[in-house]
Design an enzyme around this catalytic site. Structure first.
Site, PDB file in Angstrom:
ATOM      1  N   LYS A  34      -8.999   8.642   2.902  1.00  0.00           N
ATOM      2  CA  LYS A  34      -9.586   7.312   2.709  1.00  0.00           C
ATOM      3  C   LYS A  34     -11.023   7.250   3.224  1.00  0.00           C
ATOM      4  O   LYS A  34     -11.764   6.337   2.859  1.00  0.00           O
ATOM      5  CB  LYS A  34      -8.727   6.254   3.385  1.00  0.00           C
ATOM      6  CG  LYS A  34      -7.395   5.995   2.687  1.00  0.00           C
ATOM      7  CD  LYS A  34      -6.637   4.853   3.349  1.00  0.00           C
ATOM      8  CE  LYS A  34      -5.342   4.529   2.611  1.00  0.00           C
ATOM      9  NZ  LYS A  34      -4.300   5.557   2.805  1.00  0.00           N
ATOM     10  N   CYS A  66       0.804  -1.225   0.000  1.00  0.00           N
ATOM     11  CA  CYS A  66       0.000   0.000   0.000  1.00  0.00           C
ATOM     12  C   CYS A  66       0.837   1.275   0.000  1.00  0.00           C
ATOM     13  O   CYS A  66       0.279   2.377  -0.005  1.00  0.00           O
ATOM     14  CB  CYS A  66      -0.956  -0.005   1.190  1.00  0.00           C
ATOM     15  SG  CYS A  66      -2.119  -1.380   1.140  1.00  0.00           S
ATOM     16  N   HIS A 126      -1.886   8.183   6.338  1.00  0.00           N
ATOM     17  CA  HIS A 126      -2.219   6.903   5.702  1.00  0.00           C
ATOM     18  C   HIS A 126      -3.629   6.510   6.130  1.00  0.00           C
ATOM     19  O   HIS A 126      -4.431   6.076   5.312  1.00  0.00           O
ATOM     20  CB  HIS A 126      -1.191   5.853   6.100  1.00  0.00           C
ATOM     21  CG  HIS A 126      -1.330   4.557   5.386  1.00  0.00           C
ATOM     22  ND1 HIS A 126      -1.298   4.460   4.011  1.00  0.00           N
ATOM     23  CD2 HIS A 126      -1.512   3.288   5.840  1.00  0.00           C
ATOM     24  CE1 HIS A 126      -1.451   3.193   3.653  1.00  0.00           C
ATOM     25  NE2 HIS A 126      -1.587   2.467   4.752  1.00  0.00           N
ATOM     26  N   PHE A 172       1.897  -3.475   3.873  1.00  0.00           N
ATOM     27  CA  PHE A 172       2.256  -4.808   4.329  1.00  0.00           C
ATOM     28  C   PHE A 172       3.709  -5.086   3.963  1.00  0.00           C
ATOM     29  O   PHE A 172       4.197  -4.670   2.909  1.00  0.00           O
ATOM     30  CB  PHE A 172       1.374  -5.860   3.657  1.00  0.00           C
ATOM     31  CG  PHE A 172      -0.022  -5.967   4.235  1.00  0.00           C
ATOM     32  CD1 PHE A 172      -0.428  -5.190   5.302  1.00  0.00           C
ATOM     33  CD2 PHE A 172      -0.923  -6.872   3.705  1.00  0.00           C
ATOM     34  CE1 PHE A 172      -1.712  -5.295   5.826  1.00  0.00           C
ATOM     35  CE2 PHE A 172      -2.207  -6.998   4.222  1.00  0.00           C
ATOM     36  CZ  PHE A 172      -2.600  -6.211   5.288  1.00  0.00           C
ATOM     37  N   GLU A 210      -0.050   5.247  13.780  1.00  0.00           N
ATOM     38  CA  GLU A 210       0.279   6.432  12.991  1.00  0.00           C
ATOM     39  C   GLU A 210       0.080   7.705  13.807  1.00  0.00           C
ATOM     40  O   GLU A 210       0.908   8.628  13.756  1.00  0.00           O
ATOM     41  CB  GLU A 210      -0.565   6.490  11.721  1.00  0.00           C
ATOM     42  CG  GLU A 210      -0.209   7.688  10.838  1.00  0.00           C
ATOM     43  CD  GLU A 210      -0.913   7.692   9.505  1.00  0.00           C
ATOM     44  OE1 GLU A 210      -0.480   8.445   8.602  1.00  0.00           O
ATOM     45  OE2 GLU A 210      -1.906   6.947   9.340  1.00  0.00           O
ATOM     46  N   HIS A 266      -9.683   2.651   0.348  1.00  0.00           N
ATOM     47  CA  HIS A 266      -8.241   2.376   0.295  1.00  0.00           C
ATOM     48  C   HIS A 266      -7.882   1.829  -1.082  1.00  0.00           C
ATOM     49  O   HIS A 266      -8.261   0.712  -1.443  1.00  0.00           O
ATOM     50  CB  HIS A 266      -7.881   1.370   1.378  1.00  0.00           C
ATOM     51  CG  HIS A 266      -6.417   1.202   1.617  1.00  0.00           C
ATOM     52  ND1 HIS A 266      -5.441   1.752   0.785  1.00  0.00           N
ATOM     53  CD2 HIS A 266      -5.724   0.554   2.597  1.00  0.00           C
ATOM     54  CE1 HIS A 266      -4.253   1.449   1.237  1.00  0.00           C
ATOM     55  NE2 HIS A 266      -4.399   0.714   2.338  1.00  0.00           N
TER      56      HIS A 266
END
Length: 407
Positions: A331, A162, A302, A395, A313, A336
């Protein structure tokens, strides 16, 4: 530290909010979710909704080309065309050997994989398309953009889950600062909301299960968040050294001042519990940009809407930027976009600087405990932004932060 300013001279987007930069920006600033209905293709799955690109004009890509382009590559080509037009560039205007392409994708042509595998099982090996391989490989978007735009410089794909779109932008900066290219077309593309992929993410526990109310499912930093919403699309940025843009009389939308990357080296999917990689990448981006932490006015987070990511975060932002810059996660509106998310959010950060506007975080009703950062919700915030950062995490423990500032 001597820095080389990189000018962002063009933007192109295809997102669930619409085809094109203007429509995407308008809807992101309005703060309404693009996730409205269930997807018939996902019927019967634990999660039966996503945020699709609803009205994509394939003629932009060229109907003759559709048979050999997976949907994610179609999005990339369309976004690249818009970005080049926005930058006032065309193949007739440049030395093609000095124009590079870097397009990131986390998944590649998964729709092609699934469709062709089904044919293989039901109709036999002779039914498999001869163009399956060039359609599904993650580098096909970069190759097709280079072909469509007649760019003959370095062309390659990056895949950091991502964070892929942000990694592509960072790689473009390296091509420009090293002198290998004069112009780089960089971004990310994804079209992975397929039954197999959605089932896998759902079984992993990453997706929201709000099947009865999909429009409110993506809720970054909210106390009731329960996972992200799958989305698709692409974004492309045209990048040049600032002096190159000035020489052709082009004023930048913003400057890409710095990039930072770091690895968690902790877990295949879970972020580092102390946000070590996120913090390291943020500090590296500020150092590369020659910015003090207090110079940052805005963070495009993010902000996936997952329990772990949002908490970690927020902690990293609070530690590195204790003065409290305004924070948003787009998002909430878009869902996403996986490998395209970092590029879309980089483009939105550029627009936030240019338009002096921070979009709201959609569906943020009550921030979760401990998420005490300066979140923008409900309505867009109008404020001058001198410098901003865009966070992207993926990831595999990939962390990438891009730092932008006013020209």
């Amino acid at each position: 530290m001597t820095t080389v300013d990189i000018a962002v001279t063009g933007l192109g987007m295809v997102t669930p909010a619409g085809a094109g930069v203007d429509e995407t920006w308008r809807r992101v600033c309005a703060g309404g979710s693009t996730v409205a209905v269930t997807d018939p293709a996902l019927a019967g799955l634990p999660v039966d909704f996503c945020a699709p690109v609803a009205a994509f004009d394939t003629s932009v890509v060229g109907r003759r080309n559709l048979y050999r382009l997976d949907r994610f590559a179609q999005f990339a080509v369309a976004a690249a065309y818009e970005a080049l037009a926005d930058a006032g560039l065309s193949a007739e205007d440049w030395d093609a050997t000095r124009v590079g392409v870097v397009i990131g994708s986390g998944m590649g042509g998964v729709a092609t994989w699934e469709a062709q595998h089904a044919r293989f099982l039901t109709q036999g090996p002779q039914s498999v398309s001869s163009v399956m391989i060039p359609k599904l490989t993650p580098n096909s978007a970069a190759g097709e953009v280079a072909l469509a735009c007649k760019a003959r410089g370095p062309s390659f794909a990056v895949s950091t889950a991502c964070a892929s779109g942000a990694t592509a932008v960072a790689a473009a900066k390296d091509l420009l600062t090293s002198g290998q290219c004069d112009i780089v077309i960089a971004g990310g593309a994804e079209a992975a909301s397929t039954p197999l992929t959605v089932a896998a993410f759902a079984n992993l526990g990453a997706l929201s299960r709000r099947c009865a109310e999909p429009a409110s499912a993506s809720r970054p930093f909210d106390s009731d968040r329960d996972g992200f919403v799958m989305a698709e699309g692409a974004a492309v940025l045209v990048l040049e050294r600032a002096e190159h843009a000035a020489a052709r009389g082009r004023r930048p939308r913003a400057l890409l001042a710095g990039c930072g990357s770091a690895s968690d080296a902790h877990h295949p999917t879970a972020p580092h519990p102390e946000g070590a990689g996120a913090q390291q990448a943020l500090l590296a981006a500020l150092l590369d940009a020659d910015l003090a932490s207090g110079d940052v006015d805005h963070v495009n987070a993010h902000g996936t809407s997952t329990v772990l990511n949002d908490q970690i975060e927020a902690d990293a932002i609070r530690r590195v930027l204790p003065h409290g810059p305004v924070v948003t996660s787009t998002k909430g509106v878009l869902g996403h976009l996986l490998g395209a998310a970092g590029a879309v959010e980089a483009a939105l950060t550029v627009l936030a600087i240019q338009q002096s506007t921070v979009p709201p975080t959609a569906n943020l009703e009550s921030p979760g405990p401990g998420l005490d950062v300066n979140l923008v919700s409900k309505t867009a915030l109008h404020r001058r932004i001198g410098a901003a950062v865009s966070n992207s995490f993926g990831f595999g423990g990939h962390n990438v932060v891009l730092a932008f500032r006013t020209p």
